[in-house]
Scaffold this motif. Structure first.
Motif, PDB file in Angstrom:
ATOM      1  N   ILE A  10      -0.404   0.240  -9.154  1.00  7.37           N
ATOM      2  CA  ILE A  10      -1.408   0.471  -8.105  1.00  7.37           C
ATOM      3  C   ILE A  10      -1.570  -0.772  -7.242  1.00  7.37           C
ATOM      4  N   LEU A  11      -1.588  -1.957  -7.884  1.00  6.71           N
ATOM      5  CA  LEU A  11      -1.712  -3.197  -7.129  1.00  6.71           C
ATOM      6  C   LEU A  11      -0.510  -3.412  -6.206  1.00  6.71           C
ATOM      7  N   LEU A  12       0.687  -3.144  -6.722  1.00  8.87           N
ATOM      8  CA  LEU A  12       1.889  -3.272  -5.882  1.00  8.87           C
ATOM      9  C   LEU A  12       1.862  -2.276  -4.730  1.00  8.87           C
ATOM     10  N   LEU A  28       3.199  -1.419  -0.436  1.00  6.08           N
ATOM     11  CA  LEU A  28       3.412  -0.137   0.236  1.00  6.08           C
ATOM     12  C   LEU A  28       2.485   0.055   1.431  1.00  6.08           C
ATOM     13  N   TYR A  29       1.227  -0.334   1.290  1.00  3.99           N
ATOM     14  CA  TYR A  29       0.283  -0.112   2.380  1.00  3.99           C
ATOM     15  C   TYR A  29       0.688  -0.856   3.664  1.00  3.99           C
ATOM     16  N   SER A  81       1.543   1.100   7.050  1.00 11.29           N
ATOM     17  CA  SER A  81       0.692   0.792   8.194  1.00 11.29           C
ATOM     18  C   SER A  81       1.513   0.328   9.396  1.00 11.29           C
ATOM     19  N   ALA A  82       2.530  -0.506   9.146  1.00  9.62           N
ATOM     20  CA  ALA A  82       3.390  -0.963  10.247  1.00  9.62           C
ATOM     21  C   ALA A  82       4.162   0.199  10.848  1.00  9.62           C
ATOM     22  N   MET A  83       4.641   1.120  10.016  1.00 14.48           N
ATOM     23  CA  MET A  83       5.366   2.280  10.539  1.00 14.48           C
ATOM     24  C   MET A  83       4.471   3.155  11.398  1.00 14.48           C
ATOM     25  N   VAL A  84       3.218   3.322  10.978  1.00 11.52           N
ATOM     26  CA  VAL A  84       2.279   4.132  11.766  1.00 11.52           C
ATOM     27  C   VAL A  84       1.975   3.448  13.100  1.00 11.52           C
TER      28      VAL A  84
END
Length: 345
Positions: A47-49, A54-55, A59-62
């Motif tokens: 979850i931390l990773l 991942l976030y 976020s950059a892709m969005v």
């Protein structure tokens, strides 16, 4: 019917364990329990990773799918320009820019949009040249440090000093070395503009990077050399193998996992290089963009628009991911599989 037959007939069948009765192999349920416990223990780390790694990627892709905001002259505030689709990606990949009328045209020379493929080439050039030099020198240094001689511990410690120095300090150190009236021109008797001309600036970055990170590669290869049994070399000597034959047939195959790990680490590190060329040459040299890498281009674009910079960073991430995939899957940069193959052989 005899008494013995009656006793056998009345004797109840021995109790079966649940696993045997249900057809499950013995020990299956304990293994399943351990697997669930292991998943429970690593879940917080996953979850931390996901949050840390991942976030930001998602976020950059969005963000890359939206146009950069512009300033409204009447209010002086930023105004969102809405959905952009893949236009930010085509801006970089096909070097397409928008003129004052809103039409799509080729990016003029000198603009950031026109530097994508040049920056890609510069990044790949730094990666190939520096990694090749560092692996060759690292193998040589590791071979020397693996020998038994007086002062070996001091040599191993001193060779790591260059790697321990922060990259910013290294870049500034070599900036003074490659100055017009610096040590390099004094020793060579030349008047080269090391940080001003195109190819001298590129080779200055290569030399500085190789000087700093060759000790790291040598340390990884040295760890592999120390795992090679001395009995193997002794048997080869008894069979009449010379030094080159022992190196080619024994040393290189046995330290292949260490070399592959060093190559993987260094390739991924150089593909995202920023601080060394940014400080040493400012990303310039020659036409001002001779040492501009993809990471430098991303930082420059962030000063003009975050959404377009997000598209460029996503392209860079996918490129580095593809290179890592090729190294791991195609070229066999897998330490566990390589060691298994060696044990089977």
């Amino acid at each position: 019917m005899t008494v013995h037959e009656l006793s056998l007939e009345k004797t109840p069948a021995p109790p079966h364990r649940d696993g045997a009765r249900s057809g499950e192999p013995q020990g299956a349920r304990p293994r399943k329990g351990r697997s669930k416990a292991a998943m429970f223990l690593i879940l917080p780390t996953m979850i931390l990773l996901g949050i840390v790694v991942l976030y930001p990627v998602v976020s950059a892709m969005v963000m890359s799918l939206f146009k950069d905001p512009t300033i409204d002259p009447s209010t002086g505030k930023f105004v969102d320009q809405g959905f952009a689709g893949l236009s930010n990606y085509t801006h970089w990949l096909f070097q397409r820019c928008t003129d004052t009328t809103g039409a799509s045209v080729s990016c003029p020379g000198g603009t950031l949009g026109s530097l994508f493929w040049q920056s890609m080439w510069v990044t790949v050039f730094f990666t190939v040249v520096t990694v090749a030099i560092e692996v060759a020198l690292g193998l040589w240094f590791a071979t020397i440090m693996n020998r038994a001689f007086r002062g070996r511990a001091l040599l191993r410690t001193s060779i790591l000093v260059a790697w321990a120095i922060p990259t910013a300090v290294t870049a500034k150190l070599w900036y003074f070395v490659f100055a017009y009236d610096g040590i390099a021109n004094k020793l060579l008797g030349t008047e080269i503009l090391w940080t001003g001309d195109t190819w001298p600036a590129r080779f200055a970055v290569v030399i500085a990077d190789a000087w700093k990170t060759t000790p790291f590669v040598a340390l990884l290869i040295l760890a592999g050399l120390q795992m090679v049994p001395a009995e193997v070399y002794e048997a080869a000597r008894m069979d009449g193998a010379n030094a080159w034959q022992r190196f080619r047939s024994i040393t290189l195959p046995l330290i292949k996992p260490a070399i592959l790990v060093a190559v993987l680490f260094r390739v991924l590190d150089v593909l995202r290089i920023y601080d060394l060329p940014a400080i040493l040459t400012g990303g310039g040299g020659g036409d001002g963009t001779a040492t501009t890498t993809l990471s430098i281009l991303v930082i420059e674009q962030m000063r003009q628009g975050f959404n377009s910079a997000s598209a460029l960073s996503t392209i860079t991430f996918l490129f580095i991911f593809a290179v890592a995939y090729v190294l791991v899957k195609v070229m066999g940069v897998n330490v566990i599989d390589t060691q298994e193959q060696q044990r089977k052989a």
